[in-house]
Scaffold this active site. Structure first.
Site, PDB file in Angstrom:
ATOM      1  N   GLU A 287       1.283  -1.347   0.219  1.00 25.97           N
ATOM      2  CA  GLU A 287      -0.300   0.078  -0.039  1.00 25.97           C
ATOM      3  C   GLU A 287       0.895   1.114   0.050  1.00 25.97           C
ATOM      4  O   GLU A 287       0.539   1.997  -0.922  1.00 25.97           O
ATOM      5  CB  GLU A 287      -0.947   0.026   1.292  1.00 25.97           C
ATOM      6  CG  GLU A 287      -1.316   1.402   0.893  1.00 25.97           C
ATOM      7  CD  GLU A 287      -3.428   0.507   2.306  1.00 25.97           C
ATOM      8  OE1 GLU A 287      -3.699  -0.366   1.704  1.00 25.97           O
ATOM      9  OE2 GLU A 287      -3.113   1.587   3.263  1.00 25.97           O
ATOM     10  N   GLU A 290       2.293   2.194  -3.095  1.00 25.47           N
ATOM     11  CA  GLU A 290       1.459   2.496  -4.277  1.00 25.47           C
ATOM     12  C   GLU A 290       0.759   3.986  -3.970  1.00 25.47           C
ATOM     13  O   GLU A 290       0.492   5.078  -4.808  1.00 25.47           O
ATOM     14  CB  GLU A 290       0.014   1.493  -4.423  1.00 25.47           C
ATOM     15  CG  GLU A 290      -1.264   1.301  -4.892  1.00 25.47           C
ATOM     16  CD  GLU A 290      -2.996   1.329  -4.421  1.00 25.47           C
ATOM     17  OE1 GLU A 290      -2.429   0.382  -3.505  1.00 25.47           O
ATOM     18  OE2 GLU A 290      -3.326   1.705  -5.083  1.00 25.47           O
ATOM     19  N   CYS A 313      -7.702  -2.397   4.379  1.00 29.31           N
ATOM     20  CA  CYS A 313      -7.778  -2.941   5.077  1.00 29.31           C
ATOM     21  C   CYS A 313      -9.187  -3.378   5.475  1.00 29.31           C
ATOM     22  O   CYS A 313      -9.095  -4.565   6.282  1.00 29.31           O
ATOM     23  CB  CYS A 313      -6.810  -2.958   6.226  1.00 29.31           C
ATOM     24  SG  CYS A 313      -5.205  -1.469   5.693  1.00 29.31           S
ATOM     25  N   SER A 333      -6.936   2.331  -2.476  1.00 24.31           N
ATOM     26  CA  SER A 333      -5.481   1.304  -2.947  1.00 24.31           C
ATOM     27  C   SER A 333      -6.308   0.147  -3.043  1.00 24.31           C
ATOM     28  O   SER A 333      -6.915  -0.767  -2.579  1.00 24.31           O
ATOM     29  CB  SER A 333      -4.840   0.616  -1.157  1.00 24.31           C
ATOM     30  OG  SER A 333      -4.054  -0.102  -1.639  1.00 24.31           O
ATOM     31  N   LYS A 372     -14.721 -10.116   8.386  1.00 19.92           N
ATOM     32  CA  LYS A 372     -13.879 -10.829   7.711  1.00 19.92           C
ATOM     33  C   LYS A 372     -14.215 -11.888   7.234  1.00 19.92           C
ATOM     34  O   LYS A 372     -13.524 -12.955   6.366  1.00 19.92           O
ATOM     35  CB  LYS A 372     -12.512 -10.989   9.007  1.00 19.92           C
ATOM     36  CG  LYS A 372     -12.148  -9.802   8.843  1.00 19.92           C
ATOM     37  CD  LYS A 372     -10.677  -9.790   8.329  1.00 19.92           C
ATOM     38  CE  LYS A 372      -9.689  -8.485   8.164  1.00 19.92           C
ATOM     39  NZ  LYS A 372      -9.272  -7.892   7.159  1.00 19.92           N
ATOM     40  N   GLU A 375     -15.327 -11.681   4.176  1.00 19.83           N
ATOM     41  CA  GLU A 375     -14.044 -11.247   3.046  1.00 19.83           C
ATOM     42  C   GLU A 375     -13.792 -12.319   3.236  1.00 19.83           C
ATOM     43  O   GLU A 375     -13.560 -12.269   1.514  1.00 19.83           O
ATOM     44  CB  GLU A 375     -13.024 -10.237   4.056  1.00 19.83           C
ATOM     45  CG  GLU A 375     -12.283  -9.970   3.216  1.00 19.83           C
ATOM     46  CD  GLU A 375     -10.677  -9.305   4.084  1.00 19.83           C
ATOM     47  OE1 GLU A 375     -10.597  -9.745   5.101  1.00 19.83           O
ATOM     48  OE2 GLU A 375     -10.920  -8.140   3.163  1.00 19.83           O
ATOM     49  N   GLU A 380     -12.962 -14.138  -5.136  1.00 19.93           N
ATOM     50  CA  GLU A 380     -11.719 -13.710  -5.900  1.00 19.93           C
ATOM     51  C   GLU A 380     -10.700 -13.834  -5.269  1.00 19.93           C
ATOM     52  O   GLU A 380     -10.033 -13.481  -5.171  1.00 19.93           O
ATOM     53  CB  GLU A 380     -12.152 -11.872  -6.445  1.00 19.93           C
ATOM     54  CG  GLU A 380     -12.464 -11.169  -5.098  1.00 19.93           C
ATOM     55  CD  GLU A 380     -13.789 -10.570  -4.594  1.00 19.93           C
ATOM     56  OE1 GLU A 380     -14.343 -11.621  -5.224  1.00 19.93           O
ATOM     57  OE2 GLU A 380     -13.727  -9.636  -3.816  1.00 19.93           O
ATOM     58  N   CYS A 517     -10.003  -1.333  14.594  1.00 22.61           N
ATOM     59  CA  CYS A 517     -10.279  -3.143  15.109  1.00 22.61           C
ATOM     60  C   CYS A 517     -11.026  -3.272  16.789  1.00 22.61           C
ATOM     61  O   CYS A 517     -11.331  -4.145  16.676  1.00 22.61           O
ATOM     62  CB  CYS A 517      -9.030  -3.762  14.501  1.00 22.61           C
ATOM     63  SG  CYS A 517      -8.761  -3.119  12.536  1.00 22.61           S
TER      64      CYS A 517
END
Lengths: 593, 161
Positions: A287, A290, A313, A333, A372, A375, A380, A517
């Site tokens: 990141e 980038e 994230c 990102s 999560k 996720e 993908e 978090c």
């Protein structure tokens, strides 16, 4: 000068600001009136007081009915009694009515032991529910999504979840619907959560007083994998878990249990105990690179470089912009989250290293988060139907897992994570608190951009609990403007500016949950007490200070990973394994042609 | 809850936008907007609520909450001949429930539903102020008094052609 009123509560005088509720005035006198639906999140300035449950009633002289103290304002000369026989009987009757329409299977309810309704029944000494045999009992289908289970037979209509979903997160997936016994909280048209705009942030679950909203429990699947001799099972733990897990074992908030947690996981039978913090360091490499690329091109006047860059994230945040800001999906990102980077590296680099086929390698993550779970199930993030991360369990699930296994966390000797995916720097640790990701990114970006050594590692200007924060960092003469938002409602404010072109930031960090978090939907329940979240943040920054290495690019195992496997940050291989793309999930209005 | 899937035509979307615009797209005017939309479409299918949601920037879950809270709003289209049975105290004690049961049986639908051919819909209401005629049944604008379960077939026959 604020106007004040004087009143008498339980034979004691108190003077409060005009507009104060009886509940708060009583609190000033140290009188804790019991509440059920009421919720006050001080730091967010959010109050849920629908006056719906009527547990908090008190007697007000001259008033015919009992007053709900959470929503009745103090008046001059008021005389209030909070525990007369009439009040106590009313509270008990209200509780009996609520319980008459509530399942009685507490023994096997996932909320058993942490249920506020159970606690209240206990506090009010309820031992029977008169007339239960004649009581109407409402039923509602169970809705299981990838992350959250809705079991609305257990809903008591406190509407806290609705407040979190709408007022704090501005997601708008949940609303009170219907009337009377049919009344419940549901997505539009009572569709399943999965088909709504839900981001799985889990803040509804975090405030639900009963077992109506709970997480999908993945502990049984993890147990099965651990019992299967043909599987190698590895675990990764997110930074925020170590700062909160101890609370489930009676330790004060803010107790770090990193070493005990590693020992417990090893004792549970995981073959390798690794750390998501390692992947957090990896995230910074990708990141950060980038960011520097986009920033560098932007500063040179390249208009094709999208600025600001947004962190990616947080899976709740990713879901949010896919639903609400799909027109901006090229702004965040492309770096995967640490959980997914870990999975991708574990099932390629590490699997090769230990000579195990990816199908026989089970990756489990311990996360403070419910999004999560969703996720790691995204299409993908799997190869030939084999997910990079097989199961994600929350801090709360890990706590019950440890208790089930009869492991005494308090008395475990500290142990270390395994190498090579367990080594991390302080930069990886602070991912757990709001502002931490961008601070970690700046520690690395500064050195790469300026070519100079960063002397002051603590970017304290990026820390704190305000919902939206901004700071300008000096990159050796170049001012870098940073925005930070936690809580999706705050993120929306910054995103609206990006959409309208008025945003002046170079980089923005977004975390879906208030506090980051550490305040995640999968953490031990804090019941609205923000001091607990602050204590967890303090613990995270303490762990960072203890680390010998505090900059991601100095992590020797990260350096080795690039040398042996990835080449350099943002290389083709890194792109393939560590970056992703986003989808437009905005609901379309279909028009007949 | 079963919802009927419909596709809006372009002029339908334009009409909803026009209604919202006439209230300055003010979220506070949600109930008035829904009122006007129901007046226009006869009911409030999910798709109409979704357009209102986009125009007023109110989450569609909230709109659905309002629609299901007020009994005035409906998500199923009313039949050509809406049948309403009064369940007020006077009608009730004189056997309105048995009359309602008979309508349910004859039409094969529940309260709040519409027959497949779109001809009849069934609803119950409270007191139409004709207690002397209890039990009372309304079909469209027409009032039937002192209705017994045996009369139900005959009433429906009036609307057969």
């Amino acid at each position: 000068m604020m106007e004040t009123v004087k009143l008498n509560i339980d034979n004691r005088e108190v003077e409060v600001q005009k507009g104060t509720t009886i509940l708060k005035a009583a609190k000033e006198l140290g009188i804790e009136i019991p509440t059920l639906c009421y919720m006050h999140l001080h730091d967010l300035n959010i109050e849920n007081k629908p006056g719906g449950c009527r547990i908090c009633v008190a007697e007000v002289q001259g008033r015919r009915n009992l007053a709900p103290t959470c929503s009745t304002k103090c008046e001059e000369g008021m005389v209030v009694k909070t525990h007369t026989t009439r009040v106590l009987n009313a509270r008990r009757t209200v509780m009996e009515f609520i319980l008459s329409d509530h399942p009685k299977d507490c023994l096997i309810c996932p909320k058993s032991g942490t249920c506020e309704l159970q606690d209240m029944a206990h506090r009010l000494g309820i031992r029977e529910i008169p007339g239960q045999e004649y009581a109407e009992v409402s039923t509602y289908r169970k809705d299981t999504s990838p992350s959250i289970i809705r079991e609305l037979d257990k809903c008591i209509m406190c509407r806290r979840c609705e407040t979190m979903c709408n007022d704090v997160q501005t997601v708008g997936a949940l609303s009170a619907i219907n009337r009377g016994f049919m009344a419940t909280v549901a997505p539009a048209f009572e569709q399943n959560l999965e088909h709504s705009t839900c981001t799985y942030c889990g803040q509804c679950v975090a405030v639900c007083p009963t077992g109506a909203l709970t997480e999908v429990n993945h502990v049984p699947q993890v147990l099965r994998a651990l019992a299967d001799p043909s599987k190698t099972v590895i675990v990764q733990t997110a930074p925020a878990v170590r700062a909160a897990l101890g609370e489930e074992f009676g330790m004060p908030a803010g107790t770090l249990v990193t070493g005990k947690m590693a020992a417990a996981l090893r004792s549970l039978g995981f073959d390798y105990v690794f750390d998501t913090d390692f992947a957090a360091d990896l995230t910074i490499m990708e990141e950060g690179t980038e960011l520097l690329d986009r920033l560098g091109r932007h500063l040179k006047g390249d208009s094709s470089a999208r600025i600001p860059i947004l962190t990616s994230c947080c899976p709740g945040w990713v879901n949010f912009f896919e639903h609400y800001f799909p027109d901006l999906k090229d702004v965040p990102s492309t770096a995967k989250s640490p959980q997914q980077m870990f999975g991708a590296i574990a099932k390629t680099y590490f699997a090769d290293k230990i000579g195990v086929n990816r199908k026989d390698l089970v990756v489990v993550s311990i996360m403070p988060c419910l999004a999560k779970k969703y996720e790691c199930q995204r299409d993908e993030f799997s190869v030939d139907n084999n997910p990079d991360v097989d199961f994600s369990i929350s801090t709360r699930e890990l706590a019950t897992f440890i208790k089930q296994a009869n492991i005494d966390l308090n008395n475990l000797q500290d142990e270390d994570f395994d190498a090579p995916l367990g080594e991390s720097t302080g930069a990886g640790v602070i991912f757990g608190a709001t502002g931490g990701v961008i601070e970690a990114a700046c520690r690395t970006a500064y050195e790469l951009y300026t070519g100079k050594k960063l002397e002051r590692l603590d970017f304290t200007e990026l820390r704190g609990m305000e919902g939206v924060r901004e700071a300008t960092l000096d990159f050796d003469g170049t001012p870098i403007r940073i925005g930070i938002a936690h809580g999706l409602g705050n993120a929306r404010k910054l995103l609206d500016d990006v959409r309208s072109g008025t945003s002046t930031f170079h980089a923005i960090e977004v975390m879906a949950c208030p506090g980051g978090c550490i305040g995640g939907g999968g953490q031990p329940l804090h019941h609205g007490n923000s001091d607990i979240i602050k204590a967890r943040a303090t613990a995270i920054y303490a762990e960072d200070r203890k680390k010998p290495l505090r900059k991601s690019h100095e992590n020797p195992f990260i350096i080795k990973l690039y040398e042996e496997f990835l080449g350099k940050p943002n290389s083709e291989k890194a792109h393939h394994l560590l970056h992703t793309h986003y989808f437009d999930k905005k609901k379309k209005i279909i028009v007949k042609q | 809850m079963s919802t009927i899937k419909i596709e809006l035509r372009e002029q339908d979307v334009a009409k909803i936008r026009e209604i919202c615009a006439s209230f300055n797209n003010d979220p506070q005017e949600l109930i008035n907007v829904l009122h006007k939309c129901q007046q226009h479409f006869g009911y409030l299918p999910a798709e109409v609520q979704e357009v209102v949601s986009a125009e007023l920037t109110v989450p569609v879950a909230k709109i659905y909450g309002v629609v299901t809270f007020y009994s005035f709003f409906t998500m199923t289209p009313k039949g050509k001949y809406p049948v309403s049975i009064c369940m007020g105290t006077a009608c009730y004690v004189r056997g309105a429930e048995k009359v309602l049961d008979e309508f349910r049986k004859e039409l094969g639908i529940q309260v709040g539903e519409t027959t497949k051919d779109g001809k009849f819909s069934l609803s119950s209401l409270r007191c139409v102020g004709a207690c002397g005629l209890a039990p009372v049944v309304l079909v469209g604008e027409k009032t039937y008094g002192r209705v017994a379960p045996d009369d139900v077939k005959g009433i429906l026959k009036d609307y057969e052609q």
